[in-house]
Write a protein that holds these residues in place. Structure first.
Motif, mmCIF file in Angstrom:
data_model
loop_
_atom_site.group_PDB
_atom_site.id
_atom_site.type_symbol
_atom_site.label_atom_id
_atom_site.label_comp_id
_atom_site.label_asym_id
_atom_site.label_seq_id
_atom_site.Cartn_x
_atom_site.Cartn_y
_atom_site.Cartn_z
ATOM 1 N N TYR A 10 -13.864 2.579 -3.131
ATOM 2 C CA TYR A 10 -12.536 2.417 -2.903
ATOM 3 C C TYR A 10 -11.647 3.352 -4.204
ATOM 4 C CZ TYR A 10 -13.908 0.458 -7.663
ATOM 5 O OH TYR A 10 -14.360 0.277 -9.100
ATOM 6 N N THR A 12 -8.772 5.208 -6.403
ATOM 7 C CA THR A 12 -8.310 4.767 -7.746
ATOM 8 C C THR A 12 -7.208 4.146 -7.605
ATOM 9 O OG1 THR A 12 -8.829 7.273 -8.104
ATOM 10 C CG2 THR A 12 -8.350 6.129 -9.621
ATOM 11 N N VAL A 13 -6.477 4.860 -6.382
ATOM 12 C CA VAL A 13 -5.038 3.532 -6.630
ATOM 13 C C VAL A 13 -4.897 3.454 -5.025
ATOM 14 C CG1 VAL A 13 -2.754 4.155 -6.184
ATOM 15 C CG2 VAL A 13 -3.721 5.161 -8.412
ATOM 16 N N PHE A 14 -4.789 2.273 -4.834
ATOM 17 C CA PHE A 14 -4.360 1.753 -3.493
ATOM 18 C C PHE A 14 -3.175 2.272 -2.896
ATOM 19 C CE2 PHE A 14 -6.934 -1.795 -4.573
ATOM 20 C CZ PHE A 14 -8.443 -1.399 -3.547
ATOM 21 N N SER A 15 -2.807 2.977 -1.373
ATOM 22 C CA SER A 15 -1.747 3.099 -0.534
ATOM 23 C C SER A 15 -0.763 1.766 -0.492
ATOM 24 C CB SER A 15 -1.901 3.429 0.551
ATOM 25 O OG SER A 15 -1.854 2.807 1.863
ATOM 26 N N SER A 16 0.464 2.286 -0.346
ATOM 27 C CA SER A 16 1.271 1.119 -0.198
ATOM 28 C C SER A 16 1.596 0.850 0.625
ATOM 29 C CB SER A 16 3.076 1.335 -0.899
ATOM 30 O OG SER A 16 3.345 2.586 0.515
ATOM 31 N N ARG A 19 -4.869 -2.018 1.554
ATOM 32 C CA ARG A 19 -5.852 -1.142 0.585
ATOM 33 C C ARG A 19 -7.874 -1.740 1.052
ATOM 34 N NH1 ARG A 19 -5.080 -7.964 -1.797
ATOM 35 N NH2 ARG A 19 -3.864 -7.862 0.212
ATOM 36 N N GLN A 37 0.830 -5.397 2.700
ATOM 37 C CA GLN A 37 -0.487 -4.769 1.929
ATOM 38 C C GLN A 37 -1.229 -5.061 2.748
ATOM 39 O OE1 GLN A 37 -0.851 -3.640 -2.151
ATOM 40 N NE2 GLN A 37 -1.169 -1.299 -2.017
#
Length: 187
Positions: A10, A12-16, A19, A37
């Motif tokens: 996964y 580090t940060v999901f897109s806007s 997920r 999301q």
């Protein structure tokens, strides 16, 4: 929850917009609802899109297909050739370009998260494949015809492997020889 020999990747940060995670192995997911999301689990051949639900997904590289079982909510399973919307108590098996949906007892497919495993008329090959994964053992069938013997049993995941194999041996249909991390199955 992740089962034995499972890898989950996964960002580090999901897109806007979504997920997205990648799964190899078996995972049980409880996904928080977020319509803006969606949560997507991708395997080598299948993508499952979720808004909020409970489901199990099995996608080991050494198995014949990707098995997704829905406990609660709704999911959309696609394989590039087609897609299926799955309801609670249904399972979709993706093999090649086929998506086959059947009614199942979803509880049997998530019991591993509580340390219990049900095998309902499963082939000995399937059972030994799972036991080999859990106990980190290589399994060899001296008598290949035994692969197709079918059994129903319930085991505790952390039982001693000798006790588990002893339960199966009591049927009188086969014997197991354990040498280190190797199990030989013979008549």
């Amino acid at each position: 929850w992740l089962n034995a020999e499972t890898e989950l990747r996964y960002p580090t940060v999901f897109s806007s917009l979504e997920r997205r995670v990648k799964l190899q192995g078996e995972g049980y997911f409880k996904v928080a609802k977020n319509e803006k999301q969606p949560f997507i689990v991708k395997t080598k051949d299948v993508a499952v899109k979720v808004l909020g639900t409970l489901f199990n997904m099995e996608a080991y590289s050494d198995t014949r297909g990707v098995v997704t079982t829905l406990v609660e909510g709704r999911i959309n399973v696609s394989n590039g050739q087609g897609e299926r919307v799955v309801e609670p108590g249904q399972q979709v098996v993706a093999t090649g370009d086929e998506l086959v949906v059947t009614e199942v007892d979803a509880e049997q497919f998530i019991s591993w998260t509580r340390g219990i495993c049900f095998f309902n008329e499963a082939s000995l090959e399937e059972i030994m494949e799972k036991l080999g994964r859990w106990y980190d053992m290589e399994v060899f069938f001296v008598s290949p015809s035994l692969k197709e013997a079918h059994f129903s049993l319930e085991i505790k995941r952390y039982d001693n492997i000798a006790d588990v194999l002893g339960k199966i041996e009591k049927t009188g249909r086969m014997k197991f020889k354990v040498n280190g991390r190797t199990v030989m199955v013979e008549e």
